[in-house]
Design a protein around this motif. Structure first.
Motif, PDB file in Angstrom:
ATOM      1  N   PRO A  85       0.548  -1.255   0.148  1.00  0.00           N
ATOM      2  CA  PRO A  85       0.061   0.146   0.011  1.00  0.00           C
ATOM      3  C   PRO A  85       1.049   1.258   0.049  1.00  0.00           C
ATOM      4  N   THR A  86       2.088   1.330   0.479  1.00  0.00           N
ATOM      5  CA  THR A  86       2.894   2.526   0.638  1.00  0.00           C
ATOM      6  C   THR A  86       3.851   2.511  -0.577  1.00  0.00           C
ATOM      7  N   VAL A  87       4.293   1.471  -1.131  1.00  0.00           N
ATOM      8  CA  VAL A  87       5.019   1.497  -2.110  1.00  0.00           C
ATOM      9  C   VAL A  87       4.304   1.608  -3.632  1.00  0.00           C
ATOM     10  N   MET A  88       3.273   0.877  -3.863  1.00  0.00           N
ATOM     11  CA  MET A  88       2.573   1.006  -4.997  1.00  0.00           C
ATOM     12  C   MET A  88       1.199   1.839  -4.699  1.00  0.00           C
ATOM     13  N   THR A  89       1.522   3.270  -4.645  1.00  0.00           N
ATOM     14  CA  THR A  89       0.038   4.013  -4.461  1.00  0.00           C
ATOM     15  C   THR A  89      -0.147   4.295  -5.812  1.00  0.00           C
ATOM     16  N   VAL A  90      -1.562   4.892  -5.910  1.00  0.00           N
ATOM     17  CA  VAL A  90      -2.222   5.112  -7.220  1.00  0.00           C
ATOM     18  C   VAL A  90      -1.404   6.367  -7.923  1.00  0.00           C
ATOM     19  N   GLN A  91      -0.873   7.191  -7.217  1.00  0.00           N
ATOM     20  CA  GLN A  91      -0.219   8.346  -7.724  1.00  0.00           C
ATOM     21  C   GLN A  91       1.043   7.707  -8.538  1.00  0.00           C
ATOM     22  N   ARG A  92       1.852   6.698  -7.694  1.00  0.00           N
ATOM     23  CA  ARG A  92       3.035   6.099  -8.259  1.00  0.00           C
ATOM     24  C   ARG A  92       2.699   5.390  -9.423  1.00  0.00           C
ATOM     25  N   CYS A  93       1.520   4.461  -9.401  1.00  0.00           N
ATOM     26  CA  CYS A  93       1.176   3.563 -10.456  1.00  0.00           C
ATOM     27  C   CYS A  93       1.135   4.683 -11.837  1.00  0.00           C
ATOM     28  N   ILE A  94       0.335   5.763 -11.692  1.00  0.00           N
ATOM     29  CA  ILE A  94       0.063   6.566 -12.596  1.00  0.00           C
ATOM     30  C   ILE A  94       1.283   7.099 -13.310  1.00  0.00           C
ATOM     31  N   ARG A  95       2.335   7.372 -12.481  1.00  0.00           N
ATOM     32  CA  ARG A  95       3.678   7.859 -12.888  1.00  0.00           C
ATOM     33  C   ARG A  95       4.336   6.631 -13.420  1.00  0.00           C
ATOM     34  N   MET A  96       4.163   5.455 -13.185  1.00  0.00           N
ATOM     35  CA  MET A  96       4.979   4.391 -13.747  1.00  0.00           C
ATOM     36  C   MET A  96       4.122   3.839 -15.080  1.00  0.00           C
ATOM     37  N   GLY A  97       2.776   4.023 -15.448  1.00  0.00           N
ATOM     38  CA  GLY A  97       2.248   4.083 -16.494  1.00  0.00           C
ATOM     39  C   GLY A  97       2.794   5.220 -17.526  1.00  0.00           C
ATOM     40  N   ALA A  98       2.869   6.420 -17.165  1.00  0.00           N
ATOM     41  CA  ALA A  98       3.384   7.394 -17.934  1.00  0.00           C
ATOM     42  C   ALA A  98       4.753   7.162 -18.383  1.00  0.00           C
ATOM     43  N   TYR A  99       5.769   6.384 -17.549  1.00  0.00           N
ATOM     44  CA  TYR A  99       7.220   6.320 -17.940  1.00  0.00           C
ATOM     45  C   TYR A  99       7.016   5.196 -18.935  1.00  0.00           C
TER      46      TYR A  99
END
Length: 322
Positions: A137-151
């Motif tokens: 829950p702390t590593v894979m947040t929604v915001q981090r997931c969106i950034r990962m998708g953008a990358y």
């Protein structure tokens, strides 16, 4: 301008002829109908996944956000080739301009590269969720997931700039007929006026590094996932986890199995017919299979799809709740 059947090899090529699937007119109409249905089902199936993830609030999680991005990518991926292929079935002269050919080459292979990155991101997400559940829950947040998708999108569309540039700089002054239904690098390089071993080797190394690095990352992630799942005491817990991971592994196997045949060794001498069949499989059939695999093997997705269809059928306007 060089005509397909001419012998003048001095003028630079300004268009290519995609040979496609040479057959009788009746067979062309049959193929047009078949691939039209496949294209419609592919777009509809992937749109259903996108709409379901968008509308059903409890699916606003990293795994399903990545899946929605993946479905949108599949729609773009199949759209980069199938509409042009359908038009060629009804055309007497299957021509494509020089720039149009390389644009198709760039977008098709950029989206294929993006798919390898999204499959890697989805594997990493499953690894964190199953092997590191307390940190997930702390590593894979929604915001981090969106950034990962953008990358994934940015890297995917950046990687193939070099191969496209290298091949586009080759001199094309001879025959301009490509024995394929899309602008593929192998047939394109064969049409060059001069041998281009350096470009061919560079492209082969690039493809091999890209394919094997992402494939090894994905298989390593799922190996760790399977080891963790086998330690789960609950049979129901193991079944549910294997079901989710099985969907991902099925997509990985379909996609990587076919692209390895085609692009890890581009000078292997596969016949044009084999190249077309393999390319059809990973460029047209896998985008069709993906929504079936993810929706039929995922209980949560099936329930959300039924809920969405029920709301549409009843004409309700309020947002779906958990």
């Amino acid at each position: 301008m060089k005509s397909p059947g001419g012998n003048n090899h001095s003028d630079p090529v300004t268009e290519f002829i995609l040979l496609g699937f040479p057959c009788t007119w009746e067979t062309q109409i049959l193929l047009f109908s078949l691939f039209s249905v496949i294209y419609f089902l592919t777009v509809t199936g992937n749109l259903c996944i996108i709409c379901t993830v968008w509308c059903v609030h409890h699916l606003h999680t990293p795994m399903y956000i990545l899946l929605a991005n993946f479905s949108f990518l599949e729609i773009c991926y199949v759209t980069s080739t199938v509409p042009n292929m359908l038009a060629n079935f009804l055309s007497e002269r299957n021509s494509i301009s020089f720039s149009g050919c390389f644009l198709q080459f760039y977008f098709f292979f950029s989206m294929g590269t993006t798919e390898t990155f999204f499959l890697s991101a989805m594997a990493f997400d499953r690894y964190l969720a199953i092997c590191r559940p307390l940190h997930y829950p702390t590593v894979m947040t929604v915001q981090r997931c969106i950034r990962m998708g953008a990358y994934c999108w940015i890297c995917g569309f950046s990687c193939f700039l070099l191969p496209v540039y290298l091949i586009s700089q080759l001199p094309f002054c001879g025959p301009n007929t490509i024995d394929h239904f899309l602008c593929d690098p192998g047939p394109l390089m064969k049409l060059s006026c001069v041998p281009a071993p350096a470009t061919e080797i560079t492209c082969a190394i690039f493809n091999s590094v890209l394919i094997f690095s992402t494939f090894l990352f994905i298989t390593s992630s799922y190996t760790l996932v399977i080891r963790a799942v086998l330690r789960v005491p609950s049979a129901e817990g193991r079944r549910k986890t294997f079901s989710t991971c099985g969907s991902h592994l099925a997509v990985v196997s379909l996609f990587y199995g076919s692209i390895m045949v085609m692009y890890v060794s581009p000078t292997a001498g596969n016949s044009a017919g084999i190249q077309k069949i393999v390319t059809l499989f990973y460029s047209v059939m896998t985008p069709l299979f993906n929504p079936l695999i993810y929706s039929l093997r995922n209980k949560e997705m099936k329930e959300a799809l039924r809920k969405l269809f029920r709301v549409i059928r009843l004409g309700q306007r309020q947002p779906l709740k958990n």
